[in-house]
Design a protein around this motif. Sequence first.
Motif, short mmCIF file in Angstrom:
data_model
loop_
_atom_site.label_atom_id
_atom_site.label_comp_id
_atom_site.label_asym_id
_atom_site.label_seq_id
_atom_site.Cartn_x
_atom_site.Cartn_y
_atom_site.Cartn_z
N TYR A 177 -33.95 -46.89 -82.31
CA TYR A 177 -33.01 -47.38 -83.75
C TYR A 177 -32.27 -48.49 -83.28
O TYR A 177 -31.29 -48.75 -84.32
N ASP A 178 -31.88 -49.19 -82.17
CA ASP A 178 -30.94 -50.12 -81.98
C ASP A 178 -31.32 -51.46 -82.36
O ASP A 178 -32.35 -52.01 -82.17
N GLY A 179 -30.54 -52.13 -83.32
CA GLY A 179 -30.40 -53.56 -83.92
C GLY A 179 -29.19 -53.67 -84.11
O GLY A 179 -28.18 -53.31 -83.61
N ILE A 180 -29.26 -54.95 -84.94
CA ILE A 180 -28.11 -55.66 -85.16
C ILE A 180 -27.67 -55.01 -87.12
O ILE A 180 -28.76 -54.75 -87.71
N GLU A 181 -26.50 -55.40 -87.25
CA GLU A 181 -26.30 -55.24 -88.70
C GLU A 181 -27.09 -56.39 -89.79
O GLU A 181 -26.62 -57.63 -89.52
N ALA A 182 -27.97 -55.99 -90.32
CA ALA A 182 -28.77 -56.92 -90.95
C ALA A 182 -29.37 -56.14 -91.87
O ALA A 182 -29.23 -55.01 -92.54
N ALA A 183 -30.34 -57.04 -92.92
CA ALA A 183 -31.12 -56.25 -94.15
C ALA A 183 -31.98 -55.31 -93.54
O ALA A 183 -32.38 -55.32 -92.17
N PRO A 184 -32.24 -54.33 -94.15
CA PRO A 184 -33.08 -53.36 -93.92
C PRO A 184 -34.31 -53.71 -93.28
O PRO A 184 -35.10 -54.49 -93.98
N ARG A 185 -34.98 -53.17 -92.27
CA ARG A 185 -36.11 -53.41 -91.73
C ARG A 185 -36.13 -54.95 -91.07
O ARG A 185 -37.10 -55.47 -90.61
N CYS A 186 -35.00 -55.62 -90.83
CA CYS A 186 -35.06 -56.73 -90.30
C CYS A 186 -33.95 -56.68 -89.42
O CYS A 186 -32.96 -57.67 -88.91
N THR A 187 -33.67 -55.66 -88.70
CA THR A 187 -32.35 -55.43 -87.65
C THR A 187 -32.78 -55.76 -86.30
O THR A 187 -32.15 -55.92 -85.47
N GLY A 188 -33.93 -56.18 -86.05
CA GLY A 188 -34.28 -56.41 -84.69
C GLY A 188 -34.86 -55.09 -83.79
O GLY A 188 -35.07 -55.00 -82.66
N ALA A 189 -34.66 -53.69 -84.34
CA ALA A 189 -35.00 -52.52 -83.71
C ALA A 189 -36.10 -52.19 -83.87
O ALA A 189 -37.17 -52.60 -84.66
N THR A 190 -36.88 -51.65 -82.65
CA THR A 190 -38.16 -51.28 -82.48
C THR A 190 -38.55 -50.51 -83.75
O THR A 190 -39.72 -50.40 -84.26
N ALA A 191 -37.64 -49.61 -84.65
CA ALA A 191 -38.12 -48.80 -85.58
C ALA A 191 -38.48 -49.46 -86.71
O ALA A 191 -39.37 -49.14 -87.54
N ASP A 192 -37.93 -50.89 -86.89
CA ASP A 192 -38.62 -51.60 -87.90
C ASP A 192 -39.94 -51.79 -87.71
O ASP A 192 -40.44 -52.10 -88.80
#
Length: 437
Positions: A94-109
């Motif tokens: 679930y690690d990503g950046i603060e961004a729009a939902p599902r656009c965070t760079g996280a694997t979960a996206d």
Amino acid sequence: MTARGLIVAAPRSGAGKTTVTLALLAALHRRGFAVQGAKAGPDYIDPAFHEAATGRASFNLDSWTMPPSLLDALLGEGAARADVLVIEGVMGLYDGIEAAPRCTGATADLAARFRLPVLLVIDVAGQSQSAAALVRGFAAHDPDVRIAGVVLNRVGSERHRRLVADAIAALGVPVLGAVPRDETLMLPERHLGLVQAAEHADLAAWLDRIAAMAEQCLDLDAILRLAAPPHLSAAGSYPPMPPPGQRIALAQDAAFSFVYPHVIDGWRKAGAEIATFSPLADELPPESCDACWLPGGYPELHAERLAAARNFCAGLARFAETRPVHGECGGYMVLGEALEDGDGVSHAMTGLLGHATSFAKRKLHLGYRQAHLLADGPLGPQGTVLRGHEFHYAALIAPGSDEPLVELTDGKGDALGKAGGRRGHVTGTFFHAMART
């Protein structure tokens, strides 16, 4: 042929997902499956290991830099030519950046977007039943992300495995493998991550060893059964980044090796030809080419040889008199006046731009970048907006007096100022371009 796929993820970096991914890829390839690897995020080292394990080029998928249509196009192409698709995650699930939902760079996206099951790799060294609480949290955290199975890593004994597996089994999440503590399964690292695949003389033997480990320690049949066809929702296709020329001279050797596969594939789809050459071998960009691209890599480890490659330096200067030359990250460093190696020794570079860089005065520069082009050039016409990534330890110790190439913002949209350089037909920047917005 449409592949069934899964995502190998972990709660954190260093938990063993690369080892498990490569073990799966190698073992399934040896079983005769057409296996396609992919990498979540902007990492450009792991895909080369995927290719070594499967015999087919891997590719990147990144929910921040890439628009949905590009994600779907890349995954659709990869799935269409394989039996099994294995996507290696980046950092924690679930690690990503603060961004729009599902656009965070996280694997979960990616797991949510493509509705692919997640095989969660857990490093259980130093714990036993507590691992079940971790799995419970990951499984419940996002209803659109399905934890379909677990692989235990760094298991100390059969008793250790049983304690962990029994606790997790109560959650209804199957444990599909247990990898013992074994330092020989780890790949060597250096400052930008793993030592590159091409530099391992015994990589084939290592892949054979971890494929055998997978057959013994992972339930490969159960893992194959949990794989599912990816859900692709974006209509149409995404136009590739325009090539910098019709025939592109691409530097390729141990000093210049970091090129995103989808960028090169996009150039070829647009009709461009690629001709490789080696600056470390003192080769010139081929005269038949109408553009030259110096990608990232490890010039700081080869600065003395590059400084001595006078044929390359003179030939690149002649090439740049009439045709575009662009350098990304390591290539940008070589386009400057000087490069200071890790020992603080300064080596003269090509001098086609006026800056100087140092690896002795190292500082980590890492993160997503959005770049607004300030002038026409190999990356596109003035005003083009690109998204990509920056990852290097080199420091700019002399900025030079060249005109800047881009105006940068970070992943959150905060201004980073002007960066890169341009002079005549020569351009360069630390920024790795991945896609147009």
